[in-house]
Design a protein around this motif. Structure first.
Motif, PDB file in Angstrom:
ATOM      1  N   ARG A  73      23.609  30.862  -1.761  1.00 36.70           N
ATOM      2  CA  ARG A  73      24.491  32.019  -1.972  1.00 36.70           C
ATOM      3  C   ARG A  73      24.939  32.103  -3.428  1.00 36.70           C
ATOM      4  NH1 ARG A  73      27.881  32.090   3.755  1.00 36.70           N
ATOM      5  NH2 ARG A  73      26.110  32.839   4.957  1.00 36.70           N
ATOM      6  N   ALA A  76      28.314  30.744  -4.354  1.00 38.58           N
ATOM      7  CA  ALA A  76      29.576  31.382  -3.947  1.00 38.58           C
ATOM      8  C   ALA A  76      30.452  30.335  -3.243  1.00 38.58           C
ATOM      9  CB  ALA A  76      29.290  32.535  -2.991  1.00 38.58           C
ATOM     10  N   GLY A 113      31.444  33.726  -7.295  1.00 37.98           N
ATOM     11  CA  GLY A 113      32.790  34.058  -6.798  1.00 37.98           C
ATOM     12  C   GLY A 113      33.015  33.579  -5.386  1.00 37.98           C
ATOM     13  N   SER A 114      33.922  34.270  -4.684  1.00 35.30           N
ATOM     14  CA  SER A 114      34.153  33.809  -3.307  1.00 35.30           C
ATOM     15  C   SER A 114      33.029  34.310  -2.409  1.00 35.30           C
ATOM     16  CB  SER A 114      35.518  34.228  -2.773  1.00 35.30           C
ATOM     17  OG  SER A 114      35.866  35.463  -3.202  1.00 35.30           O
ATOM     18  N   LEU A 116      31.408  36.228   0.154  1.00 35.36           N
ATOM     19  CA  LEU A 116      31.824  37.540   0.678  1.00 35.36           C
ATOM     20  C   LEU A 116      31.951  37.532   2.205  1.00 35.36           C
ATOM     21  CD1 LEU A 116      29.797  39.809  -1.757  1.00 35.36           C
ATOM     22  CD2 LEU A 116      32.266  39.407  -1.738  1.00 35.36           C
ATOM     23  N   ARG A 156      24.688  33.317 -13.704  1.00 39.39           N
ATOM     24  CA  ARG A 156      25.821  34.242 -13.583  1.00 39.39           C
ATOM     25  C   ARG A 156      27.121  33.547 -13.200  1.00 39.39           C
ATOM     26  NH1 ARG A 156      21.701  37.336 -10.886  1.00 39.39           N
ATOM     27  NH2 ARG A 156      21.257  39.301 -11.945  1.00 39.39           N
ATOM     28  N   GLU A 163      36.493  33.564 -13.111  1.00 42.14           N
ATOM     29  CA  GLU A 163      37.850  32.987 -13.171  1.00 42.14           C
ATOM     30  C   GLU A 163      37.795  31.476 -13.339  1.00 42.14           C
ATOM     31  OE1 GLU A 163      41.033  34.639 -10.768  1.00 42.14           O
ATOM     32  OE2 GLU A 163      39.551  35.838  -9.698  1.00 42.14           O
ATOM     33  N   VAL A 182      33.930  40.996 -12.045  1.00 45.14           N
ATOM     34  CA  VAL A 182      33.454  42.172 -11.281  1.00 45.14           C
ATOM     35  C   VAL A 182      34.520  42.704 -10.317  1.00 45.14           C
ATOM     36  CG1 VAL A 182      31.002  41.513 -11.371  1.00 45.14           C
ATOM     37  CG2 VAL A 182      32.426  40.704  -9.478  1.00 45.14           C
ATOM     38  N   LEU A 188      39.449  45.067  -6.561  1.00 42.29           N
ATOM     39  CA  LEU A 188      40.363  43.917  -6.680  1.00 42.29           C
ATOM     40  C   LEU A 188      40.765  43.683  -8.130  1.00 42.29           C
ATOM     41  CD1 LEU A 188      38.488  41.241  -4.493  1.00 42.29           C
ATOM     42  CD2 LEU A 188      40.630  42.397  -3.880  1.00 42.29           C
TER      43      LEU A 188
HETATM   44  C1  BCO Z   1      39.360  36.422  -6.096  1.00 44.24           C
HETATM   45  C2  BCO Z   1      37.908  36.224  -5.977  1.00 44.24           C
HETATM   46  C3  BCO Z   1      37.133  37.519  -6.021  1.00 44.24           C
HETATM   47  C4  BCO Z   1      35.652  37.373  -5.804  1.00 44.24           C
HETATM   48  O1  BCO Z   1      35.065  36.416  -6.229  1.00 44.24           O
HETATM   49  S1  BCO Z   1      34.866  38.585  -4.928  1.00 44.24           S
HETATM   50  C5  BCO Z   1      33.154  38.160  -4.994  1.00 44.24           C
HETATM   51  C6  BCO Z   1      32.544  38.629  -6.279  1.00 44.24           C
HETATM   52  N1  BCO Z   1      31.143  38.358  -6.310  1.00 44.24           N
HETATM   53  C7  BCO Z   1      30.233  39.266  -5.929  1.00 44.24           C
HETATM   54  O2  BCO Z   1      30.554  40.359  -5.555  1.00 44.24           O
HETATM   55  C8  BCO Z   1      28.788  38.829  -6.056  1.00 44.24           C
HETATM   56  C9  BCO Z   1      27.915  39.566  -5.067  1.00 44.24           C
HETATM   57  N2  BCO Z   1      26.531  39.203  -5.273  1.00 44.24           N
HETATM   58  C10 BCO Z   1      25.744  39.824  -6.153  1.00 44.24           C
HETATM   59  O3  BCO Z   1      26.143  40.721  -6.872  1.00 44.24           O
HETATM   60  C11 BCO Z   1      24.308  39.367  -6.218  1.00 44.24           C
HETATM   61  O4  BCO Z   1      23.990  38.651  -5.044  1.00 44.24           O
HETATM   62  C12 BCO Z   1      24.029  38.476  -7.452  1.00 44.24           C
HETATM   63  C13 BCO Z   1      24.991  37.286  -7.543  1.00 44.24           C
HETATM   64  C14 BCO Z   1      24.121  39.351  -8.720  1.00 44.24           C
HETATM   65  C15 BCO Z   1      22.593  37.883  -7.353  1.00 44.24           C
HETATM   66  O5  BCO Z   1      21.677  38.907  -7.189  1.00 44.24           O
HETATM   67  P1  BCO Z   1      20.154  38.556  -6.906  1.00 44.24           P
HETATM   68  O6  BCO Z   1      19.655  37.656  -7.988  1.00 44.24           O
HETATM   69  O7  BCO Z   1      19.441  39.838  -6.686  1.00 44.24           O
HETATM   70  O8  BCO Z   1      20.170  37.670  -5.589  1.00 44.24           O
HETATM   71  P2  BCO Z   1      20.634  38.097  -4.125  1.00 44.24           P
HETATM   72  O9  BCO Z   1      21.579  39.231  -4.169  1.00 44.24           O
HETATM   73  O10 BCO Z   1      19.437  38.233  -3.289  1.00 44.24           O
HETATM   74  O11 BCO Z   1      21.491  36.796  -3.723  1.00 44.24           O
HETATM   75  C16 BCO Z   1      20.875  35.641  -3.218  1.00 44.24           C
HETATM   76  C17 BCO Z   1      21.618  35.290  -1.947  1.00 44.24           C
HETATM   77  O12 BCO Z   1      22.948  34.913  -2.329  1.00 44.24           O
HETATM   78  C18 BCO Z   1      23.876  35.661  -1.542  1.00 44.24           C
HETATM   79  N3  BCO Z   1      25.116  35.837  -2.309  1.00 44.24           N
HETATM   80  C19 BCO Z   1      25.239  36.070  -3.621  1.00 44.24           C
HETATM   81  N4  BCO Z   1      26.517  36.166  -3.949  1.00 44.24           N
HETATM   82  C20 BCO Z   1      27.234  35.967  -2.824  1.00 44.24           C
HETATM   83  C21 BCO Z   1      28.606  35.949  -2.513  1.00 44.24           C
HETATM   84  N5  BCO Z   1      29.552  36.104  -3.483  1.00 44.24           N
HETATM   85  N6  BCO Z   1      28.985  35.712  -1.260  1.00 44.24           N
HETATM   86  C22 BCO Z   1      28.067  35.511  -0.290  1.00 44.24           C
HETATM   87  N7  BCO Z   1      26.745  35.531  -0.516  1.00 44.24           N
HETATM   88  C23 BCO Z   1      26.341  35.759  -1.775  1.00 44.24           C
HETATM   89  C24 BCO Z   1      23.155  36.980  -1.261  1.00 44.24           C
HETATM   90  O13 BCO Z   1      23.741  37.626  -0.164  1.00 44.24           O
HETATM   91  C25 BCO Z   1      21.759  36.472  -0.996  1.00 44.24           C
HETATM   92  O14 BCO Z   1      21.715  35.930   0.298  1.00 44.24           O
HETATM   93  P3  BCO Z   1      20.508  36.324   1.307  1.00 44.24           P
HETATM   94  O15 BCO Z   1      19.276  35.829   0.618  1.00 44.24           O
HETATM   95  O16 BCO Z   1      20.550  37.808   1.414  1.00 44.24           O
HETATM   96  O17 BCO Z   1      20.836  35.598   2.559  1.00 44.24           O
END
Ligand code: BCO
Length: 306
Positions: A73, A76, A113-114, A116, A156, A163, A182, A188
């Protein structure tokens, strides 16, 4: 006479208060039961979201490596990893021989990050607040360790991952890496203390741009705005990014443990306390190194600083 006794008592109690503050500051706890914070309650809730781990390796050199390990993940933070993080920080607080720390992510990416999935499951405000307090506590204690710490950013660092980088003293970015708050895209703002720390690192104008625009910070921009301290180029012989980070950090961790701890404490005081308190803290810390073995040895060797 009475006045003198009163004055002495006042001096003693203010120095006790200062020492208490210093101790609390070095232990770093931000929240307690008066803030409605129950460590055990939130710990139990977070453990319900397992996956990944946060691993700690302490080296004889006095440099430890903390690995955010959930590569499936993009590293994460699951709930159990948040609990792991706090336990590792407690272990580091008790590591008397430690001088430096490198925080990095497994499989050449930092942290997205956390988790999701966990975020969705605890999206009600009460649970969100508890998770926020738990992580603020863990990351504040991480930053307040008496160790000199470095975030090694490969790939990344997103959201809570961005944070986390601000909870280290320094940030090293490998070429192609990105730090991005982000949060705005997620509706948020930072909640793990990242906004407060970012303002102190880059200033409020730049912090507003980074958060308000959810800007992608590449190594060049990072260096330019003072978020990154160095760019690690890929072509450094056979050295991995981790080895390069260890080399970089060892410049600052060379020397006796008490002196390194003292350096970190005075800088921490300057960073966090009002000037008069920071000066008093500096005096207290100075008292621990003045005439101590490293100081006496340096005086006996009549060293010159050429
Ligand atoms: C106060 C705390 C606030 C926070 O931290 S909120 C969370 C902020 N982070 C996000 O929104 C990150 C969301 N993820 C993304 O944008 C993309 O996955 C990312 C990291 C750019 C990577 O993109 P790609 O290289 O295309 O790879 P992908 O999307 O296929 O990811 C590979 C597998 O990892 C998983 N993943 C990545 N970031 C995650 C997350 N934060 N929580 C849960 N799962 C996450 C993603 O779902 C994928 O899993 P799967 O292969 O589909 O099973």
């Amino acid at each position: 006479m009475v006045l003198c006794v009163l004055k002495r008592r006042l001096l003693r109690s203010s120095s006790c208060a200062l020492m208490g503050r210093l101790q609390r500051q070095s232990r770093g706890c931000v929240y307690s039961s008066i803030h409605g914070f129950s460590h055990e309650e939130i710990r139990e809730k977070l453990q319900a979201f397992p996956g990944g781990s946060v691993d700690l390796l302490k080296h004889d050199s006095g440099i430890a490596v903390l690995t955010i390990n959930n590569p499936a993940r993009m590293n994460a933070f699951s709930g159990s990893m948040m609990v792991d993080l706090k336990e590792r920080v407690s272990q580091l607080e008790n590591w008397s021989e430690g001088k430096g720390l490198i925080v990095h992510g497994a499989a050449e990416t930092f942290c997205s990050g956390s988790d999701l999935n966990a975020v969705r499951a605890i999206s009600n405000p009460q649970d969100g607040m508890k998770m926020c307090m738990f992580m603020q506590d863990a990351l504040t204690r991480l930053l307040r360790l008496p160790l000199i710490s470095v975030a090694l950013v490969e790939g990344r660092a997103l959201g809570g991952g961005a944070e986390l980088t601000t909870a280290c003293d320094f940030r090293l970015m490998t070429s192609g890496s990105v730090i991005q708050f982000v949060h705005k895209h997620m509706g948020l703002v930072p909640g793990w203390g990242g906004a407060a720390r970012l303002v102190r690192i880059v200033g409020s104008q730049k912090a507003l741009k980074l958060l308000g625009g959810a800007l992608k910070v590449d190594p060049e921009l990072g260096l330019d705005i003072g978020l990154a301290d160095e760019i690690l180029e890929a072509d450094q012989g056979a050295a991995t990014a981790l080895q390069q980070a260890e080399n970089w950090l060892s410049r600052y961790t060379k020397g006796p443990v008490p002196v390194i701890h003292a350096v970190k404490k005075v800088v921490l005081a300057g960073r966090e306390l009002p000037l008069s308190e920071a000066l008093r803290t500096e005096k207290e810390v100075f008292g621990t190194v003045w005439g101590a073995p490293a100081n006496l040895q340096a005086l006996a060797s009549k060293s010159k600083h050429k």
